[in-house]
Enzyme design. Structure first.
Site, mmCIF file in Angstrom:
data_model
loop_
_atom_site.group_PDB
_atom_site.id
_atom_site.type_symbol
_atom_site.label_atom_id
_atom_site.label_comp_id
_atom_site.label_asym_id
_atom_site.label_seq_id
_atom_site.Cartn_x
_atom_site.Cartn_y
_atom_site.Cartn_z
ATOM 1 N N LEU A 215 0.822 -1.207 0.000
ATOM 2 C CA LEU A 215 0.000 0.000 0.000
ATOM 3 C C LEU A 215 0.861 1.265 0.000
ATOM 4 O O LEU A 215 0.531 2.250 -0.661
ATOM 5 C CB LEU A 215 -0.935 -0.014 1.216
ATOM 6 N N CYS A 216 1.990 1.228 0.734
ATOM 7 C CA CYS A 216 2.848 2.417 0.792
ATOM 8 C C CYS A 216 3.430 2.754 -0.578
ATOM 9 O O CYS A 216 3.610 3.927 -0.921
ATOM 10 C CB CYS A 216 3.975 2.206 1.809
ATOM 11 N N THR A 217 3.688 1.719 -1.381
ATOM 12 C CA THR A 217 4.247 1.950 -2.722
ATOM 13 C C THR A 217 3.218 2.574 -3.643
ATOM 14 O O THR A 217 3.484 3.568 -4.324
ATOM 15 C CB THR A 217 4.758 0.624 -3.325
#
Length: 450
Positions: A215-217
């Site tokens: 999700l952070c990417t």
């Protein structure tokens, strides 16, 4: 008239000449129980009932191959309709068939082209058909693209097994499953004898995990066009609710796909990323793996050969898992997948989950979803207390999920569960409820009692 009938009879004899050579004489590769006989071909053509599950790339090939091998009592089940993108490899369909049932169109085509074929279509989900339907077949051959559906079908065939008084398997109740799968230039085929050889559940770790992105990417540092599409799918759709708050994103809805495509293009442009296409958007939304027609043909031919061998015993069947890779040349390898003694589907022993006495129901739920022995999707958990069923947690029905959600935080003992207690688990991966016995860690060396 007589001359025409003689010509037809001669053509029929020529048509089955090579198959008769296999069935009417013995050879070094025959099964030990094989007895050459002209009656075997009669059995194939008049009596042997085969179920084909899936009418996609593999299913079309399987239906064609089995019909040309002489099998006439063919049934095929598929719930999908034909799309334009199917036409490049699902050769039984034409442009005019778009929007129609895959199973019905495939059957209509083959019955017209193969003399004597009596294939029957079932346009429905495999879960809509009961035990009586599956019990009528001699062999089931599977060309599915869903692991969940494979597991359900595997569970259904396991539930049809019958055991003798001494708990030995009644082999007359075994319906062999021949399973094929493809992924690009790679494929596999396997023969499963329920209750006797490794089943789908025994070898779950052989299936590739679904591709996901952190999700952070996707939110902060997108680098690929897939990241942009996944961002719109996971974050932007829920935030903007383009069709209302209760409408889920549907990868089969052209309007939904077009909306995601447009938003993903905008995001890609902001981050200097190219190659966001409509087709790629569809692929990410539906987790589509590119299909190669030649791979489908090769794997279907292997599966059809195994069906023929099982039906006739003219040759020993594969033992029992074949993999193929055509990325660089052609490489195949066959190995014997071993049956798991604690398999949740085919083991005839009691299923036991070891857990800490102070554990919560959430721990059980997580174990059922993450443990390689179970890998369930959304298990519903019930138990029996004082002779009455009690639902502990069920996520598949919203109203029940809301009422039972707090149970996940409670300790097992608070819910009336004790060492040796049974929990009943239902999931989309199996047609039957699975009974699992709880074993508290502190009682590992003590016989479980109620």
């Amino acid at each position: 008239m007589a001359s025409g009938e003689t010509q037809t009879s001669t053509d029929q004899q020529r048509r089955w000449l090579h198959i008769r050579k296999l069935l009417e004489r013995s050879g070094p590769f025959c099964h030990p129980d094989f007895e050459p006989s002209p009656e075997i071909l009669d059995f194939i053509m008049e009596s042997c009932k085969i179920l084909i599950v899936g009418a996609g790339g593999l299913g079309c090939e399987l239906l064609k191959d089995l019909a040309l091998l002489g099998f006439r009592k063919l049934h095929i089940v598929d719930m999908d309709t034909i799309e334009l993108s199917n036409l490049n490899r699902q050769f039984l369909f034409r442009k005019n068939d778009i929007g129609l049932s895959k199973a019905k169109c495939a059957v209509e085509f083959v019955n017209k082209r193969v003399p004597g074929c009596e294939a029957i279509a079932h346009h429905c989900a495999i879960q809509d058909l009961d035990e009586g339907f599956y019990r009528q077949f001699h062999i089931v051959v599977c060309g599915l693209d869903s692991i969940v559906a494979r597991r359900w079908l595997n569970g259904m065939l396991m539930s049809l097994l019958q055991y003798n008084d001494d708990r030995s398997l009644d082999q007359s109740s075994v319906i062999p499953l021949v399973d094929g799968g493809t992924e690009g230039f790679k494929g596999n085929a396997r023969v499963i004898l329920p209750g006797m050889s490794a089943c789908i559940e025994c070898t779950l770790d052989l299936y590739p995990p679904q591709k996901t992105f952190p999700l952070c990417t996707i939110a902060n540092t997108p680098r690929l066009p897939e990241h942009c599409i996944e961002y719109v799918k996971v974050i932007q759709w829920a935030k903007e609710n383009p069709w209302g708050s209760n409408i889920a994103l549907d990868g089969d809805d052209p309007q939904h796909v077009a909306w995601v495509f447009e938003k993903a293009q905008d995001r890609a442009m902001k981050h200097g990323i190219s190659n966001v296409t409509y087709r790629l958007t569809q692929g990410v939304l539906k987790n589509i793996i590119p299909a190669v027609a030649s791979t489908n043909a090769a794997i279907a031919a292997c599966c059809a050969s195994e069906v023929f061998k099982l039906a006739t015993s003219c040759c020993t069947s594969m033992n029992n898992y074949m993999v193929m890779n055509m990325a660089d040349g052609v490489y195949t390898y066959t190995f014997n997948a071993e049956k798991r003694p604690d398999c949740v589907a085919c083991s005839n022993s009691t299923r036991v989950v070891e857990i800490e006495p102070q554990a919560t129901l959430q721990s059980i739920y997580d174990k059922l979803c993450e443990d390689p022995a179970y890998l369930m999707k959304s298990p519903g958990i019930t138990t029996v207390i004082n002779g009455r069923n009690k639902t502990l947690y069920m996520s598949s029905i919203k109203s029940i999920e809301e009422r039972t959600r707090d149970n996940l935080k409670k300790k097992l003992t608070e819910l009336g569960l004790f060492n040796g207690a049974d929990i009943l688990v239902a999931d989309v991966t199996t047609p039957n409820t699975v009974t699992i016995k709880l074993k508290f860690a502190e009682y590992q060396d003590v016989e479980m009692t109620r």
